[in-house]
Enzyme design. Structure first.
Site, PDB file in Angstrom:
ATOM      1  N   CYS A   1     -16.011   9.123   0.860  1.00  0.00           N
ATOM      2  CA  CYS A   1     -17.124   9.438   1.756  1.00  0.00           C
ATOM      3  C   CYS A   1     -18.034   8.221   1.868  1.00  0.00           C
ATOM      4  O   CYS A   1     -17.909   7.264   1.108  1.00  0.00           O
ATOM      5  CB  CYS A   1     -17.895  10.605   1.168  1.00  0.00           C
ATOM      6  SG  CYS A   1     -16.802  11.967   0.719  1.00  0.00           S
TER       7      CYS A   1
ATOM      8  N   ARG B   1     -15.594   5.822   6.851  1.00  0.00           N
ATOM      9  CA  ARG B   1     -15.133   6.248   5.521  1.00  0.00           C
ATOM     10  C   ARG B   1     -14.783   7.731   5.469  1.00  0.00           C
ATOM     11  O   ARG B   1     -14.201   8.213   4.505  1.00  0.00           O
ATOM     12  CB  ARG B   1     -16.212   5.953   4.471  1.00  0.00           C
ATOM     13  CG  ARG B   1     -16.531   4.481   4.332  1.00  0.00           C
ATOM     14  CD  ARG B   1     -17.613   4.273   3.298  1.00  0.00           C
ATOM     15  NE  ARG B   1     -17.164   4.671   1.991  1.00  0.00           N
ATOM     16  CZ  ARG B   1     -16.548   3.890   1.128  1.00  0.00           C
ATOM     17  NH1 ARG B   1     -16.293   2.644   1.436  1.00  0.00           N
ATOM     18  NH2 ARG B   1     -16.183   4.340  -0.044  1.00  0.00           N
TER      19      ARG B   1
ATOM     20  N   GLU C   1      -0.231   6.745  13.112  1.00  0.00           N
ATOM     21  CA  GLU C   1      -1.623   7.087  12.806  1.00  0.00           C
ATOM     22  C   GLU C   1      -2.509   7.107  14.044  1.00  0.00           C
ATOM     23  O   GLU C   1      -3.472   7.864  14.106  1.00  0.00           O
ATOM     24  CB  GLU C   1      -2.210   6.223  11.692  1.00  0.00           C
ATOM     25  CG  GLU C   1      -2.278   4.757  11.930  1.00  0.00           C
ATOM     26  CD  GLU C   1      -2.804   3.986  10.708  1.00  0.00           C
ATOM     27  OE1 GLU C   1      -3.434   4.569   9.834  1.00  0.00           O
ATOM     28  OE2 GLU C   1      -2.579   2.762  10.663  1.00  0.00           O
TER      29      GLU C   1
ATOM     30  N   ASN D   1     -19.398  10.831  -3.660  1.00  0.00           N
ATOM     31  CA  ASN D   1     -18.112  10.313  -3.196  1.00  0.00           C
ATOM     32  C   ASN D   1     -17.174  10.328  -4.389  1.00  0.00           C
ATOM     33  O   ASN D   1     -17.553   9.855  -5.461  1.00  0.00           O
ATOM     34  CB  ASN D   1     -18.291   8.875  -2.674  1.00  0.00           C
ATOM     35  CG  ASN D   1     -16.969   8.217  -2.355  1.00  0.00           C
ATOM     36  OD1 ASN D   1     -16.024   8.888  -1.967  1.00  0.00           O
ATOM     37  ND2 ASN D   1     -16.901   6.904  -2.519  1.00  0.00           N
ATOM     38  N   GLY D   2     -15.970  10.865  -4.218  1.00  0.00           N
ATOM     39  CA  GLY D   2     -15.012  10.870  -5.326  1.00  0.00           C
ATOM     40  C   GLY D   2     -14.603  12.286  -5.678  1.00  0.00           C
ATOM     41  O   GLY D   2     -14.781  13.216  -4.886  1.00  0.00           O
TER      42      GLY D   2
ATOM     43  N   HIS E   1      24.335   2.523   8.989  1.00  0.00           N
ATOM     44  CA  HIS E   1      24.559   3.378   7.820  1.00  0.00           C
ATOM     45  C   HIS E   1      23.935   4.757   8.001  1.00  0.00           C
ATOM     46  O   HIS E   1      23.779   5.489   7.028  1.00  0.00           O
ATOM     47  CB  HIS E   1      24.017   2.693   6.560  1.00  0.00           C
ATOM     48  CG  HIS E   1      24.680   1.375   6.294  1.00  0.00           C
ATOM     49  ND1 HIS E   1      25.968   1.287   5.824  1.00  0.00           N
ATOM     50  CD2 HIS E   1      24.253   0.106   6.489  1.00  0.00           C
ATOM     51  CE1 HIS E   1      26.305   0.004   5.713  1.00  0.00           C
ATOM     52  NE2 HIS E   1      25.277  -0.731   6.113  1.00  0.00           N
TER      53      HIS E   1
ATOM     54  N   GLU F   1       5.350  -1.516   9.866  1.00  0.00           N
ATOM     55  CA  GLU F   1       3.926  -1.528  10.221  1.00  0.00           C
ATOM     56  C   GLU F   1       3.732  -1.082  11.677  1.00  0.00           C
ATOM     57  O   GLU F   1       2.789  -0.345  11.988  1.00  0.00           O
ATOM     58  CB  GLU F   1       3.349  -2.932   9.967  1.00  0.00           C
ATOM     59  CG  GLU F   1       1.933  -3.175  10.467  1.00  0.00           C
ATOM     60  CD  GLU F   1       0.848  -2.320   9.808  1.00  0.00           C
ATOM     61  OE1 GLU F   1       1.157  -1.535   8.898  1.00  0.00           O
ATOM     62  OE2 GLU F   1      -0.308  -2.419  10.253  1.00  0.00           O
TER      63      GLU F   1
ATOM     64  N   LYS G   1       1.432   2.132  12.715  1.00  0.00           N
ATOM     65  CA  LYS G   1       0.337   2.076  13.700  1.00  0.00           C
ATOM     66  C   LYS G   1       0.490   3.198  14.721  1.00  0.00           C
ATOM     67  O   LYS G   1      -0.475   3.849  15.086  1.00  0.00           O
ATOM     68  CB  LYS G   1       0.295   0.725  14.442  1.00  0.00           C
ATOM     69  CG  LYS G   1      -0.142  -0.470  13.638  1.00  0.00           C
ATOM     70  CD  LYS G   1      -1.620  -0.526  13.312  1.00  0.00           C
ATOM     71  CE  LYS G   1      -1.980   0.175  12.038  1.00  0.00           C
ATOM     72  NZ  LYS G   1      -1.929  -0.453  10.801  1.00  0.00           N
TER      73      LYS G   1
ATOM     74  N   LYS H   1     -10.951   5.595   6.253  1.00  0.00           N
ATOM     75  CA  LYS H   1     -10.720   4.157   6.113  1.00  0.00           C
ATOM     76  C   LYS H   1     -10.405   3.789   4.674  1.00  0.00           C
ATOM     77  O   LYS H   1      -9.566   2.955   4.409  1.00  0.00           O
ATOM     78  CB  LYS H   1     -11.967   3.406   6.599  1.00  0.00           C
ATOM     79  CG  LYS H   1     -11.844   1.896   6.545  1.00  0.00           C
ATOM     80  CD  LYS H   1     -10.780   1.412   7.500  1.00  0.00           C
ATOM     81  CE  LYS H   1     -10.600  -0.088   7.462  1.00  0.00           C
ATOM     82  NZ  LYS H   1      -9.323  -0.454   8.113  1.00  0.00           N
TER      83      LYS H   1
ATOM     84  N   TRP I   1     -15.327  12.849   3.766  1.00  0.00           N
ATOM     85  CA  TRP I   1     -13.883  13.036   3.916  1.00  0.00           C
ATOM     86  C   TRP I   1     -13.522  14.115   2.911  1.00  0.00           C
ATOM     87  O   TRP I   1     -13.635  13.917   1.701  1.00  0.00           O
ATOM     88  CB  TRP I   1     -13.135  11.740   3.625  1.00  0.00           C
ATOM     89  CG  TRP I   1     -11.681  11.818   3.941  1.00  0.00           C
ATOM     90  CD1 TRP I   1     -11.106  11.733   5.168  1.00  0.00           C
ATOM     91  CD2 TRP I   1     -10.606  11.988   3.007  1.00  0.00           C
ATOM     92  NE1 TRP I   1      -9.743  11.853   5.055  1.00  0.00           N
ATOM     93  CE2 TRP I   1      -9.411  12.010   3.747  1.00  0.00           C
ATOM     94  CE3 TRP I   1     -10.544  12.132   1.630  1.00  0.00           C
ATOM     95  CZ2 TRP I   1      -8.174  12.171   3.147  1.00  0.00           C
ATOM     96  CZ3 TRP I   1      -9.306  12.291   1.024  1.00  0.00           C
ATOM     97  CH2 TRP I   1      -8.130  12.299   1.794  1.00  0.00           C
TER      98      TRP I   1
END
Ligand code: M6R
Length: 621
Positions: free
Chosen positions: A2, A30, A497, A107-108, A513, A490, A494, A616, A80
């Protein structure tokens, strides 16, 4: 993960509220499941709060209809969600005490909150949310009643909490005071003139002061308008480390682009150039003064393990190819969360290189701590000064990408790859041998890359067009070999997300394969083609891979170097990138894929900077 802001200063013109709202806007990256504010209301001898589920905008609207009183003391939070869904009730701040005079943000994760909650419930404490945070708020209120001192109350509580946390608290009986505490979670102090600030990172107060104080692990800080005091969780006096913030406020804003991501993609030439700055002496030899590990220790390294997550892990995969080639030291890349719980084999001659933009990713932090406990040497490649991972490592090599706000990482990726090249070349130089002599030439070539990225960025109109046409696409595949393989991964990340499209990156050689079964008529496939000068005839092999999928109906979107005509007969689209030597190609080949994902997401009308379900900085395991 957060975002947290705290402020104490003069009670004039709504400044406290303005500062906190501005800080929350800068920290919204965040987490954006909810936002809330608490202010000390001295006129009514209470704490007033306003909080809303959803983005900061919802809180902003609520404050118009329910304005908060003028104040000198305020805390704010953007969430978050971890414990408890993203509802108004679970939004922070949470109140504590029967009188509700205390407010706390967090936060946490408090891992032992169930046990603590049981204890409080037995004492008939009532809870109004499902969060672990409210448990800390109630414990703190109880300690305040006993001590009548917010700092001492915090000291009484923090040692009962297990897990990772940053806590900020205010109390109606302590106006002009905000108390913060941190363990394994970020908190920085902003030092102003007649006012002071707290934030999850400096973006929270960068518009008001550049004087900052980095706090150590397990410390409590008390800010008042005229000063600050730091103590340890043992109650001993302590001092933070003062530093000047070099980012300016504009760097943390959009700079005229519609989204942070677009700005950050366009920042990439600068991010690479700045990361290269100051790494060589006047003779061209690499000098990494900031590394703080002796040359003898580095010379003894016989194995490297890169630990990282997400995009940073793909930067690590690129690093593997380059560092192994230049140093002949074996390099493994391990997702940090897998490394931590896999009983890893490391020795004092193992160099564990962590890569993290935020420096706060909990999975990576835990991997670093574990590696250190096992006796490994640890180097952090990090973009955020004052963050936890560099502090917990033996040494740090900072990337200089500037603040990255968009949740999807772009410029940090290029800066991480650049920093890993620098590290690899430095190790090669230390060891002597073939590539020691080449190090200077590679550095010279790297210096030319920012100009090439800038040029490439002006030639991507067709990519934007393709992205717009493909807004309804349901699946995109990405293929690459060697350093093109992590670029493919990558590129797929992108797209997942940002555009919520099924996307997968494969090693092109692996196609036959199994994955080739996915190819049907019209399936779009991006292929990252190595330059024709790549060793082992890889160019030819990838051209054959293109033919194989084209024969099965794939729509081939080929990323190839300028002048590579071999791909033309088999490509539905050719996207050109400037020439570089093979190992440096990811700095260019990823750029069209970032632009593609950005524009496809925009065409779908999605939120580019804050995609759903993401944050983030992922500060939980
Ligand atoms: O801050 P970090 O570099 O440690 O973050 C690691 C990942 O969480 C991050 O790269 C994530 O995968 C990004 N959303 C990718 O765009």
């Amino acid at each position: 993960m957060c975002g947290i802001v705290g402020y104490v200063g003069p009670n004039v013109d709504g400044r406290a509220l303005d500062v906190v709202m501005e800080g929350l806007a800068r920290l919204e990256y965040r987490g954006y499941d909810s936002a809330g504010i608490a202010v000390v209301d001295t006129a009514r001898d209470t704490v007033a709060t306003e909080k809303r589920a959803g983005k900061l905008e919802n809180l902003r609207s609520a404050l118009v209809t329910h304005p908060l009183p003028d104040t000198s003391t305020a805390i704010g939070h953007t969430r978050w969600a971890t414990h408890g869904g993203p509802t108004d009730a679970n939004a922070h701040p949470h109140r504590g005490g029967v009188d509700g005079k205390l407010a706390l943000i967090h936060n946490g994760i408090i891992e032992n909150f169930h046990a603590l909650k049981r204890e409080l419930l037995a004492e008939r404490v009532a809870f109004s949310s499902e969060t672990d945070t409210e448990v800390a708020a109630q414990l703190l209120a109880r300690e305040f009643e006993r001590t009548q001192d917010l700092t001492m109350a915090m000291l009484g509580v923090v040692n009962r909490l297990e897990g990772a946390f940053t806590l900020l608290a205010v109390h109606a009986d302590a106006p002009g005071v905000v108390v913060g505490a941190r363990r394994n979670s970020p908190l920085v102090v902003g030092l102003g003139d007649g006012e002071n600030f707290l934030g999850s990172d400096v973006a929270a107060f960068i518009g008001h002061t550049r004087h900052a104080l980095e706090l150590g692990q397990d410390q409590i800080v008390t800010i008042t308008p005229d000063g600050h005091e730091v103590i340890t969780f043992d109650g001993e006096p302590a001092h933070g480390t003062a530093y000047e913030v070099t980012w300016d406020a504009a760097a943390a804003e959009k700079g005229g682009y519609p989204t942070f991501m677009e700005k950050e993609i366009n920042d990439q030439p600068q991010a690479v150039a700045d990361t290269l700055l100051g790494r060589t002496d006047e003779t061209g030899r690499l000098v990494l003064d900031e590394l703080r590990i002796s040359e003898d220790q580095l010379d003894a390294v016989d194995r490297i393990v890169v630990v990282a997550c997400g995009t940073a892990a793909y930067a690590g995969m690129v690093a593997k190819y380059a560092i192994e080639h230049w140093t002949r030291i074996p390099v493994e890349v391990s997702l940090a969360h897998e490394f931590r719980y896999s009983d890893p084999i490391v020795s004092p001659r193992t160099l564990v290189v962590s890569i993290s933009q935020s420096g706060e990713t909990m999975d990576t932090l835990m991997a670093v701590k574990h590696a250190r406990q096992l006796g490994a040497l640890t180097i952090s490649v990090c973009n955020t000064h004052g963050s936890t991972i560099p502090r917990e490592s033996d040494a740090v090599l900072y990337t200089h990408a500037g603040p990255e706000i968009a949740v999807a990482s772009t410029k940090a990726f290029l800066a991480q790859i650049t920093a890993c090249y620098i590290l690899g070349l430095y190790l090669a130089q230390l060891r002597g041998g073939t590539y020691a002599d080449d190090a200077q030439a590679v550095m010279k070539e790297l210096e030319g890359v920012p100009g090439k990225i800038a040029d490439l960025l002006t030639h991507l109109d067709r990519v934007k067009e393709i992205a717009r046409f493909m807004a309804d696409t349901r699946s995109v595949l990405f293929l690459g070999r060697n350093v093109g393989y992590p670029v493919a991964m990558e590129g797929a990340l992108k797209l997942k997300e940002l555009a919520y499209i099924h996307a997968e990156g494969f090693a092109a050689g692996e196609l036959k394969h199994g994955p080739i079964a996915l190819i049907e008529a019209g399936q779009p496939v991006f292929i990252i083609v190595p330059g024709p000068d790549t060793p082992h005839e890889l160019h030819k092999k990838v051209v054959s891979n293109i033919q194989e999928i084209r024969a099965r109906g794939a729509r081939t979107l080929v990323i190839a170097q300028e002048g590579d005509e071999d791909v033309v007969p088999f490509a539905d689209e050719v996207i050109r990138v400037p020439h570089t030597s093979p190992l440096l190609q990811p700095l260019l080949t990823i750029v069209p894929l970032q632009v593609f994902a950005l524009h496809l997401s925009t065409a779908k009308g999605l939120d580019v900077d804050q995609p759903r379900n993401l944050a983030k900085s992922v500060t939980v395991e």
